[in-house]
Design a protein around this motif. Sequence first.
Motif, PDB file in Angstrom:
ATOM      1  N   VAL A  15     136.836  26.837   4.457  1.00  7.78           N
ATOM      2  CA  VAL A  15     135.735  27.474   3.969  1.00  7.78           C
ATOM      3  C   VAL A  15     135.890  29.049   4.036  1.00  7.78           C
ATOM      4  O   VAL A  15     135.995  29.363   5.403  1.00  7.78           O
ATOM      5  CB  VAL A  15     134.353  26.873   4.610  1.00  7.78           C
ATOM      6  N   PRO A  28     121.418  29.892   2.643  1.00  9.90           N
ATOM      7  CA  PRO A  28     122.695  30.261   2.127  1.00  9.90           C
ATOM      8  C   PRO A  28     123.202  31.683   2.494  1.00  9.90           C
ATOM      9  O   PRO A  28     122.250  32.499   2.919  1.00  9.90           O
ATOM     10  CB  PRO A  28     122.238  30.311   0.582  1.00  9.90           C
ATOM     11  N   PRO A  32     124.947  25.995   2.825  1.00 12.21           N
ATOM     12  CA  PRO A  32     125.406  25.132   2.136  1.00 12.21           C
ATOM     13  C   PRO A  32     126.818  25.023   2.038  1.00 12.21           C
ATOM     14  O   PRO A  32     127.370  23.763   1.766  1.00 12.21           O
ATOM     15  CB  PRO A  32     125.001  25.787   0.434  1.00 12.21           C
ATOM     16  N   ALA A  33     127.567  25.843   2.463  1.00 12.34           N
ATOM     17  CA  ALA A  33     129.265  25.908   2.443  1.00 12.34           C
ATOM     18  C   ALA A  33     129.414  25.098   3.536  1.00 12.34           C
ATOM     19  O   ALA A  33     130.455  24.280   3.206  1.00 12.34           O
ATOM     20  CB  ALA A  33     129.695  27.493   2.834  1.00 12.34           C
ATOM     21  N   GLY A  35     127.395  22.838   5.241  1.00 17.78           N
ATOM     22  CA  GLY A  35     126.923  21.467   4.798  1.00 17.78           C
ATOM     23  C   GLY A  35     127.738  20.557   3.940  1.00 17.78           C
ATOM     24  O   GLY A  35     127.918  19.265   4.214  1.00 17.78           O
ATOM     25  N   GLN A  36     128.305  21.148   2.943  1.00 16.70           N
ATOM     26  CA  GLN A  36     129.268  20.436   2.143  1.00 16.70           C
ATOM     27  C   GLN A  36     130.332  19.856   2.769  1.00 16.70           C
ATOM     28  O   GLN A  36     130.935  18.736   2.521  1.00 16.70           O
ATOM     29  CB  GLN A  36     129.639  21.411   0.850  1.00 16.70           C
ATOM     30  N   ALA A  37     130.796  20.661   3.919  1.00 15.16           N
ATOM     31  CA  ALA A  37     132.089  20.210   4.809  1.00 15.16           C
ATOM     32  C   ALA A  37     131.602  19.211   5.818  1.00 15.16           C
ATOM     33  O   ALA A  37     132.167  18.464   6.391  1.00 15.16           O
ATOM     34  CB  ALA A  37     132.673  21.406   5.271  1.00 15.16           C
ATOM     35  N   GLY A  38     130.283  19.132   5.920  1.00 15.23           N
ATOM     36  CA  GLY A  38     129.879  18.006   7.051  1.00 15.23           C
ATOM     37  C   GLY A  38     129.805  18.443   8.367  1.00 15.23           C
ATOM     38  O   GLY A  38     130.011  17.723   9.356  1.00 15.23           O
ATOM     39  N   LYS A  71     135.562  16.003  11.462  1.00 16.46           N
ATOM     40  CA  LYS A  71     134.353  16.763  11.422  1.00 16.46           C
ATOM     41  C   LYS A  71     134.307  17.808  12.366  1.00 16.46           C
ATOM     42  O   LYS A  71     133.337  18.289  12.625  1.00 16.46           O
ATOM     43  CB  LYS A  71     133.095  16.254  11.271  1.00 16.46           C
TER      44      LYS A  71
END
Length: 153
Positions: A15, A28, A32-33, A35-38, A71
């Motif tokens: 990321v 943001p 979001p960036a 969070g998408q990667a967990g 993670k």
Amino acid sequence: MAAKQAGAKHLTGTVRLVINAASAKPAPPVGPALGQAGLNIMAFCKEFNAKTAGYKDGTPLRVFVRVFSDKTYEWDLKTPPATWFIKQATGLARAAQNPGQEEAATISLKHLHHIAEIKQRDNQEMSVQGMCRCLMRSCRSMGVRVVARPGDA
């Protein structure tokens, strides 16, 4: 082929973000960036803000986050974008509307050399002279004229 070890982590993604120093928030674009990667967003924000507390407020820093299969993550802090350094050195709020036809400001080679020395920390393979040439192209695209000496404006 070697058998995979149980529990071995491998890179699942990267990321790239630009975040102002000491002002990472779960909103943001950071939330979001990541969070998408967990990833744990709050842990990253606290870690980033603690590490960048010594920077001047409003300094945009480039961050590269490597996400692993379990993670976990590692992140690298890079220098601000070259355009930010050029704007700071020239006092510009924004670049020229029509670069090539209009001139927004001037900058000396001395200032470009100083910026190149800072930017070279991110790119060790490139010489300072090569970095200066790259910065001169950035100046041209911003409508900033490069002069030999500070007084030649």
